[in-house]
Write a protein that holds these residues in place. Structure first.
Motif: not given
Length: 525
Positions: A18-36
């Motif tokens: 959650i923290k990783q996704a929030q950090s990476l998207t806070a500046v306008g980037d995106y993230i697509s997650i696959h959780f095993d």
């Protein structure tokens, strides 16, 4: 400006994700997650609850169970990539990450870095011609079918392999593909990702082939990118900094690695320790910072190699059992005969043995064939002797049950001389200075490969001054080092002068030293 869609494969630690996704998207980037799909359902629910409202986050439409070395890792990556392509039409680059990766540069730096060149960043080396695979299976990964997980179904995995091998059930690699291999951590442009997804739909034969290869995440994308993209648009490197130990295990980074990571010429790093909370906090803040300047020194791998080879006293890397004491011992005396003409030094050593009975060993750091006792393998190669020089010498003192030992060394071995003369033991040098005739220098040039039987005399005439100067230079370096207890015995001096030097070197009476100095043909070629 570049906008990155991160493809995140993860299986644990929902709070960190959650923290990783929030950090990476806070500046306008995106993230697509696959959780095993093997992970706990409650953990995935927590991630969805925290991130569903974030428009810059999407999830793979299907979760699958992943296993190391399996096709499932590639399948999960494709599912997350398809979701990112559909959800984020403004994404220009797609960057593969794991749950223990973190940015080691700011988003501003990463975007500017990607904008500089219109290329895909992916390690891709010829599967068969390169040495990317250091040990283990190579062709076997491809020509046999692998249906089982080697880690969780070891008996079935190897039984299926043995049966195929026994029956000769091999298969061909698709004719139009040149197999590539490399790191699974890539950063690809949107156009390249779309081409790959189209290829997957159009080529079911290739998909069938890779589904039963072993460790396809190191070959699938690497091969397809080379197949689809012009070579001048591929930079065969990863933008994720990672290191492996001598045992093939990923090196883990901790709180005290912050400055080291920032100085590497990479955008991300793995593996960050789950316990490195302060490192994660600082790197998270760093990614959203602006105007941060980075001093790239790129010394990470060389530092790690230095630390693991030298050992950290009392900390992470233990020393080998024979290196627990680095000194030869204060009470011991090492006598070194330094001579460029090995046959002269060997004659001198043989005469010293006869007169003094002090154990004497010839060019042990220069000749593989030097007669040495069995010391458990440390004496078996020149490489081992050089790496464990002090340990080898201590073992020789112990083997001969003596506190005095004589060895021969070449003048070119200045590093060895500096090492032994810097020890707490008493070290004495006797440099034997010989005269070098033109015939001797020509023979030397042939022995070391500088000349051959058919080398013209004119070429040899131009070469001889350089060789002579090189030998003089080696002697000058030894003198410039300023070693204590350093004496020079010269061929042009009378035996009486050399006898005094030998007497001091060996601490023996003058008459016995004269016996050695008067050795017949000592300096003869």
């Amino acid at each position: 400006m570049a906008k990155i869609a991160f493809i995140l494969l993860c299986h644990k630690d929902p709070d960190a994700i959650i923290k990783q996704a929030q950090s990476l998207t806070a500046v306008g980037d995106y993230i697509s997650i696959h959780f095993d799909a093997r992970a706990k359902a409650v953990d995935f629910a927590r991630i969805r609850k925290a991130l569903d409202a974030n428009p810059n986050v999407t999830f793979a439409k299907k979760r699958i169970k992943c296993g190391w070395g399996e096709w499932s890792l590639v399948q999960a990556t494709l599912l997350a990539t398809e979701a990112a392509v559909e959800a984020f039409p403004r994404a220009t680059h797609f960057y593969m990450l794991s749950g223990d990766c973190m940015a080691i540069k700011s988003a501003q730096y990463a975007h500017e870095f990607l904008d500089r060149r219109e290329v895909d960043y992916i390690e891709s080396f010829d599967y068969f011609a390169s040495d990317w695979i250091k040990t283990g299976w190579k062709e076997e990964r491809l020509i046999y079918r692998h249906w089982f997980n080697e880690r969780t179904q070891k008996r079935r995995f190897y039984a299926a392999f043995a049966l195929q091998k026994q029956l000769g059930l091999t298969r061909a690699i698709p004719d139009d593909l040149q197999l590539q291999i490399g790191s699974q951590w890539w950063c690809l442009r949107r156009r390249t990702v779309e081409w790959i997804l189209d290829f997957c739909r159009d080529r079911p034969d290739v998909m069938r082939f890779f589904r039963t290869t072993w460790i396809p995440d190191e070959t699938f994308f690497q091969t397809l990118v080379r197949h689809l993209v012009p070579e001048n648009e591929i930079d065969s490197r990863t933008l994720t900094f990672l290191m492996f130990s001598d045992y093939g295990m990923p090196v883990t980074f901790y709180n005290d690695h912050y400055d080291l990571l920032l100085s590497q010429d990479f955008l991300f790093a793995r593996k960050i320790s789950p316990e490195a909370t302060e490192l994660k906090r600082r790197l998270g803040v760093l990614y959203s910072s602006e105007g941060t300047r980075f001093q790239i020194s790129n010394e990470g791998r060389s530092l790690y190699k230095f630390l693991t080879s030298k050992g950290r006293i009392g900390r992470r890397f233990a020393s080998r059992f024979w290196e627990t004491e680095s000194s030869l011992g204060r009470e011991r005396e090492l006598l070194i005969v330094v001579c460029k003409k090995w046959h002269v030094a060997k004659r001198l050593l043989e005469r010293i043995r006869q007169v003094t009975n002090v154990p004497a060993i010839e060019y042990l750091f220069n000749e593989e064939s030097t007669a040495l006792p069995d010391l458990g393998g440390i004496q078996s190669t020149l490489g081992k002797r050089h790496r464990h020089r002090r340990a080898l010498m201590r073992m020789l003192f112990d083997y001969y049950e003596t506190d005095r030992l004589i060895v021969c060394m070449d003048p070119a071995n200045l590093d060895l001389l500096e090492d032994f003369c810097g020890d707490r033991s008493v070290t004495r040098l006797l440099e034997v200075e010989c005269q070098f005739s033109d015939d001797y220098l020509i023979g030397h040039a042939m022995r070391v490969g500088l000349a051959g039987d058919r080398t013209p005399r004119e070429t040899l005439a131009r070469l001889l001054p350089t060789i002579r100067h090189d030998m003089t230079h080696e002697s000058d370096r030894i003198r410039d080092a300023g070693f204590q207890n350093h004496a020079r015995m010269r061929e042009i001096d009378p035996p009486e002068t050399n006898a005094r030097l030998i007497a001091d070197f060996l601490t023996i009476p003058q008459d016995r030293a004269m016996e050695i100095a008067m050795t017949d043909y000592l300096f003869a070629d």
